[in-house]
Write a protein that holds these residues in place. Structure first.
Motif, PDB file in Angstrom:
ATOM      1  N   GLY B 133       0.777  -1.232   0.000  1.00  0.00           N
ATOM      2  CA  GLY B 133       0.000   0.000   0.000  1.00  0.00           C
ATOM      3  C   GLY B 133       0.812   1.289   0.000  1.00  0.00           C
ATOM      4  N   PHE B 134       2.130   1.199  -0.201  1.00  0.00           N
ATOM      5  CA  PHE B 134       2.921   2.431  -0.352  1.00  0.00           C
ATOM      6  C   PHE B 134       2.385   3.203  -1.558  1.00  0.00           C
ATOM      7  CE2 PHE B 134       6.854   2.755   2.291  1.00  0.00           C
ATOM      8  CZ  PHE B 134       6.617   1.663   3.102  1.00  0.00           C
ATOM      9  N   PRO B 135       2.052   4.488  -1.375  1.00  0.00           N
ATOM     10  CA  PRO B 135       1.490   5.250  -2.494  1.00  0.00           C
ATOM     11  C   PRO B 135       2.505   5.517  -3.605  1.00  0.00           C
ATOM     12  CG  PRO B 135       1.839   6.658  -0.588  1.00  0.00           C
ATOM     13  CD  PRO B 135       2.112   5.265  -0.136  1.00  0.00           C
ATOM     14  N   ARG B 136       3.796   5.502  -3.268  1.00  0.00           N
ATOM     15  CA  ARG B 136       4.793   5.748  -4.301  1.00  0.00           C
ATOM     16  C   ARG B 136       5.960   4.791  -4.134  1.00  0.00           C
ATOM     17  NH1 ARG B 136       7.704  11.215  -6.518  1.00  0.00           N
ATOM     18  NH2 ARG B 136       8.375  10.247  -8.451  1.00  0.00           N
ATOM     19  N   THR B 137       6.276   4.053  -5.187  1.00  0.00           N
ATOM     20  CA  THR B 137       7.446   3.182  -5.185  1.00  0.00           C
ATOM     21  C   THR B 137       8.259   3.468  -6.443  1.00  0.00           C
ATOM     22  OG1 THR B 137       6.288   1.377  -6.305  1.00  0.00           O
ATOM     23  CG2 THR B 137       6.276   1.345  -3.892  1.00  0.00           C
ATOM     24  N   MET B 138       9.576   3.267  -6.332  1.00  0.00           N
ATOM     25  CA  MET B 138      10.465   3.536  -7.465  1.00  0.00           C
ATOM     26  C   MET B 138      11.499   2.427  -7.569  1.00  0.00           C
ATOM     27  SD  MET B 138      11.191   7.601  -6.724  1.00  0.00           S
ATOM     28  CE  MET B 138      11.962   8.011  -8.292  1.00  0.00           C
ATOM     29  N   LEU B 139      11.906   2.136  -8.802  1.00  0.00           N
ATOM     30  CA  LEU B 139      13.045   1.262  -9.061  1.00  0.00           C
ATOM     31  C   LEU B 139      14.059   2.084  -9.830  1.00  0.00           C
ATOM     32  CD1 LEU B 139      14.472  -1.498  -9.112  1.00  0.00           C
ATOM     33  CD2 LEU B 139      13.244  -1.978 -11.254  1.00  0.00           C
ATOM     34  N   VAL B 140      15.249   2.215  -9.266  1.00  0.00           N
ATOM     35  CA  VAL B 140      16.278   3.072  -9.849  1.00  0.00           C
ATOM     36  C   VAL B 140      17.463   2.215 -10.256  1.00  0.00           C
ATOM     37  CG1 VAL B 140      17.893   4.949  -9.348  1.00  0.00           C
ATOM     38  CG2 VAL B 140      15.534   5.059  -8.498  1.00  0.00           C
ATOM     39  N   THR B 141      17.824   2.277 -11.527  1.00  0.00           N
ATOM     40  CA  THR B 141      18.961   1.487 -12.006  1.00  0.00           C
ATOM     41  C   THR B 141      19.988   2.346 -12.738  1.00  0.00           C
ATOM     42  OG1 THR B 141      17.806   0.961 -14.079  1.00  0.00           O
ATOM     43  CG2 THR B 141      17.582  -0.624 -12.257  1.00  0.00           C
ATOM     44  N   ARG B 142      19.638   3.592 -13.092  1.00  0.00           N
ATOM     45  CA  ARG B 142      20.537   4.411 -13.910  1.00  0.00           C
ATOM     46  C   ARG B 142      20.768   5.766 -13.249  1.00  0.00           C
ATOM     47  NH1 ARG B 142      16.689   3.139 -17.804  1.00  0.00           N
ATOM     48  NH2 ARG B 142      16.328   5.355 -18.179  1.00  0.00           N
ATOM     49  N   PRO B 143      21.945   6.349 -13.471  1.00  0.00           N
ATOM     50  CA  PRO B 143      22.268   7.637 -12.838  1.00  0.00           C
ATOM     51  C   PRO B 143      21.254   8.728 -13.159  1.00  0.00           C
ATOM     52  CG  PRO B 143      24.240   6.691 -13.823  1.00  0.00           C
ATOM     53  CD  PRO B 143      23.098   5.812 -14.243  1.00  0.00           C
ATOM     54  N   GLU B 144      20.716   8.717 -14.361  1.00  0.00           N
ATOM     55  CA  GLU B 144      19.783   9.799 -14.723  1.00  0.00           C
ATOM     56  C   GLU B 144      18.461   9.707 -13.957  1.00  0.00           C
ATOM     57  OE1 GLU B 144      21.290   7.673 -16.734  1.00  0.00           O
ATOM     58  OE2 GLU B 144      19.973   6.909 -18.325  1.00  0.00           O
ATOM     59  N   GLU B 145      18.227   8.578 -13.271  1.00  0.00           N
ATOM     60  CA  GLU B 145      16.999   8.448 -12.473  1.00  0.00           C
ATOM     61  C   GLU B 145      17.184   8.947 -11.031  1.00  0.00           C
ATOM     62  OE1 GLU B 145      15.362   4.402 -14.691  1.00  0.00           O
ATOM     63  OE2 GLU B 145      16.753   4.239 -13.016  1.00  0.00           O
ATOM     64  N   VAL B 146      18.426   9.182 -10.656  1.00  0.00           N
ATOM     65  CA  VAL B 146      18.708   9.513  -9.253  1.00  0.00           C
ATOM     66  C   VAL B 146      18.154  10.884  -8.841  1.00  0.00           C
ATOM     67  CG1 VAL B 146      20.558   9.901  -7.569  1.00  0.00           C
ATOM     68  CG2 VAL B 146      20.649   7.927  -9.121  1.00  0.00           C
ATOM     69  N   PRO B 147      18.245  11.922  -9.694  1.00  0.00           N
ATOM     70  CA  PRO B 147      17.678  13.218  -9.265  1.00  0.00           C
ATOM     71  C   PRO B 147      16.191  13.138  -8.929  1.00  0.00           C
ATOM     72  CG  PRO B 147      19.143  13.535 -11.133  1.00  0.00           C
ATOM     73  CD  PRO B 147      18.994  12.035 -10.966  1.00  0.00           C
ATOM     74  N   ALA B 148      15.448  12.328  -9.657  1.00  0.00           N
ATOM     75  CA  ALA B 148      14.011  12.192  -9.358  1.00  0.00           C
ATOM     76  C   ALA B 148      13.799  11.514  -8.001  1.00  0.00           C
ATOM     77  CB  ALA B 148      13.320  11.393 -10.458  1.00  0.00           C
ATOM     78  N   LEU B 149      14.670  10.573  -7.661  1.00  0.00           N
ATOM     79  CA  LEU B 149      14.581   9.925  -6.346  1.00  0.00           C
ATOM     80  C   LEU B 149      14.883  10.925  -5.242  1.00  0.00           C
ATOM     81  CD1 LEU B 149      14.321   7.575  -4.375  1.00  0.00           C
ATOM     82  CD2 LEU B 149      16.647   6.864  -4.992  1.00  0.00           C
ATOM     83  N   ARG B 150      15.949  11.703  -5.459  1.00  0.00           N
ATOM     84  CA  ARG B 150      16.288  12.716  -4.447  1.00  0.00           C
ATOM     85  C   ARG B 150      15.140  13.707  -4.266  1.00  0.00           C
ATOM     86  NH1 ARG B 150      17.399  17.583  -3.914  1.00  0.00           N
ATOM     87  NH2 ARG B 150      18.623  18.337  -2.130  1.00  0.00           N
ATOM     88  N   ALA B 151      14.545  14.114  -5.365  1.00  0.00           N
ATOM     89  CA  ALA B 151      13.428  15.064  -5.292  1.00  0.00           C
ATOM     90  C   ALA B 151      12.245  14.442  -4.550  1.00  0.00           C
ATOM     91  CB  ALA B 151      13.011  15.489  -6.699  1.00  0.00           C
ATOM     92  N   ALA B 152      11.995  13.171  -4.790  1.00  0.00           N
ATOM     93  CA  ALA B 152      10.856  12.505  -4.130  1.00  0.00           C
ATOM     94  C   ALA B 152      11.079  12.409  -2.629  1.00  0.00           C
ATOM     95  CB  ALA B 152      10.644  11.125  -4.738  1.00  0.00           C
ATOM     96  N   ILE B 153      12.325  12.170  -2.214  1.00  0.00           N
ATOM     97  CA  ILE B 153      12.651  12.087  -0.783  1.00  0.00           C
ATOM     98  C   ILE B 153      12.335  13.416  -0.089  1.00  0.00           C
ATOM     99  CG2 ILE B 153      14.587  11.935   0.848  1.00  0.00           C
ATOM    100  CD1 ILE B 153      15.838   9.909  -1.232  1.00  0.00           C
ATOM    101  N   HIS B 154      12.642  14.495  -0.778  1.00  0.00           N
ATOM    102  CA  HIS B 154      12.446  15.822  -0.174  1.00  0.00           C
ATOM    103  C   HIS B 154      11.031  16.355  -0.356  1.00  0.00           C
ATOM    104  CE1 HIS B 154      16.555  16.761   1.185  1.00  0.00           C
ATOM    105  NE2 HIS B 154      16.902  15.911   0.239  1.00  0.00           N
ATOM    106  N   ALA B 155      10.238  15.724  -1.224  1.00  0.00           N
ATOM    107  CA  ALA B 155       8.895  16.238  -1.519  1.00  0.00           C
ATOM    108  C   ALA B 155       7.957  16.070  -0.329  1.00  0.00           C
ATOM    109  CB  ALA B 155       8.325  15.539  -2.743  1.00  0.00           C
ATOM    110  N   GLY B 156       8.181  15.043   0.497  1.00  0.00           N
ATOM    111  CA  GLY B 156       7.309  14.848   1.656  1.00  0.00           C
ATOM    112  C   GLY B 156       5.916  14.390   1.273  1.00  0.00           C
ATOM    113  N   GLU B 157       5.814  13.656   0.193  1.00  0.00           N
ATOM    114  CA  GLU B 157       4.511  13.140  -0.236  1.00  0.00           C
ATOM    115  C   GLU B 157       4.484  11.616  -0.149  1.00  0.00           C
ATOM    116  OE1 GLU B 157       4.320  14.894  -4.078  1.00  0.00           O
ATOM    117  OE2 GLU B 157       3.899  16.898  -3.295  1.00  0.00           O
ATOM    118  N   GLY B 158       5.182  11.105   0.820  1.00  0.00           N
ATOM    119  CA  GLY B 158       5.296   9.671   0.997  1.00  0.00           C
ATOM    120  C   GLY B 158       4.144   9.090   1.778  1.00  0.00           C
TER     121      GLY B 158
END
Lengths: 182, 200
Positions: B133-158
């Protein structure tokens, strides 16, 4: 029946409500729970309180980790469980010793006094020894009127002296579940 | 940010996630995640674990519930997360918006001889978190995906749950302080101020 005994009776029968009031007095904010029939009334009171966060767990060791995080963030917490759940907490209790974290537990005993279910006896017999082996300070309450004062003492010991503590509420207080076979 | 294997370098990933971290509080699972956050920079807002395997995510939950105005990040390994899978259900039910969990998934038990974990054999941790039931999940395998992960961590919409597939190489040890009472007291003081050490 002397006056003192008569007066103590209603209060003694209301020990779950007394425990709820005690948690409020100690400003407990996070209540970690794996349900037990003996804790049902206390859990209902906590769920009805908007000032408390009841966290229902899949296993009791989650509650030990939750209390670690709660204390890091300045919240006081308590873990409610039955004696079988103590066995699920063993290694996680090392957090409390490693970090000197107050972790009060209130444990309802099974396998302790008139038990019907053979599977409850091994962990019930080991509960106090296991907790003490992991460095928790343990006190027992085997009469209804002792439950609240004992829980008060162990919660104070946890937060005043930075350690895991437990009150064990004897099965004699709660009554043995008989599966309709009494 | 890529290792020779073509997978993400776990330490560079950590460095990117913790850049400009603001008031982010970080819990790191025992072993390599604890060394990684320490390599990026040891500080009071870090809580590196030396034990309690299986408990990192739940420590994050307790902290996130106690400090709802702050972002809380749990960085842990696949072996540590696998030991406490029930926490995914517990956290999803609580839905703390300020909590993120990032699993640095190297598909091995790196501290004990590189035995394979279940993720090496197809177990999908992000899928399990989604099903819990996690509202947001991500799978990150490439460097270009990392900024979106960092942004999601700071967004506070978890709560957010992410798996980052990382290279299994063992990197040089960078050990955090080992005194647990100190680790706890410094974080509490960082969060609560000097009052942290006075009677409640």
């Amino acid at each position: 029946m002397d006056r003192q005994v008569m007066e103590s009776r209603p209060a003694a029968a209301d020990w779950p409500d007394g425990l709820y009031e005690l948690l409020k007095t100690h400003r407990i904010r996070q209540v970690a729970v794996v349900p037990d029939a003996g804790h049902a009334r206390l859990i209902r009171r906590c769920l009805a309180d908007n000032g408390m966060r009841v966290v229902s767990l899949t296993t009791e060791e989650e509650g030990i980790a939750l209390l670690q995080g709660a204390w890091l963030g300045g919240d006081k917490g308590v873990l409610l469980m039955q004696s079988s759940g103590v066995g699920n907490c063993v290694n996680m209790l090392s957090l409390a010793i490693t970090h000197r974290t107050p972790m009060p537990m209130i444990v309802t005993m099974r396998g302790d006094f008139g038990e019907f279910n053979p599977a409850q006896v091994p962990m019930g017999s080991a509960t106090q020894a296991v907790l003490e082996a992991m460095g928790a300070l343990v006190r027992r309450a085997d009469r209804p009127e002792d439950v609240v004062p004992t829980a008060d003492a162990t919660i104070r010991l946890a937060f005043n002296t930075f350690r895991p503590t437990a009150t064990l509420i004897g099965q004699r207080v709660i009554g043995a579940k008989t599966f309709g076979k009494d | 940010m890529l290792a020779a294997s073509g997978k993400l370098d776990r330490r560079e990933l950590c460095r990117a996630l913790l850049a400009d971290r603001g008031d982010l509080l970080v819990v790191a699972g025992l072993g390599a995640p604890a060394w990684d956050i320490t390599a990026v920079g040891d500080r009071a807002e870090n809580f590196p674990l030396w034990g309690g395997m299986g408990g990192a995510a739940m420590i994050g939950l307790g902290l996130a519930l106690a400090q709802p105005a702050r972002r809380v990040l749990v960085i842990t390994g696949d072996g540590e997360m696998l030991m406490g899978l029930g926490a995914l259900a517990t956290i999803a039910v609580q839905r703390p918006a300020n909590l993120s969990i990032v699993v640095q998934d190297n598909e091995h038990y790196g501290e004990t001889g590189m035995q394979e974990t279940h993720t090496r054999h197809g177990v999908d941790l992000a899928g399990m978190a989604k099903a819990a039931g996690f509202p947001r999940t991500m799978l990150v395998t490439r460097p270009e995906e990392v900024p979106a992960l960092r942004a999601a961590i700071h967004a506070g919409e978890g709560p957010l749950f992410a798996v980052a597939k990382v290279d299994p190489s063992t990197l040089p040890l960078v050990l955090p302080p080992r005194e647990g009472a100190y680790l706890q007291a410094r974080l509490r003081e960082a969060v609560l101020g000097p009052a942290a050490h006075h009677q409640l």
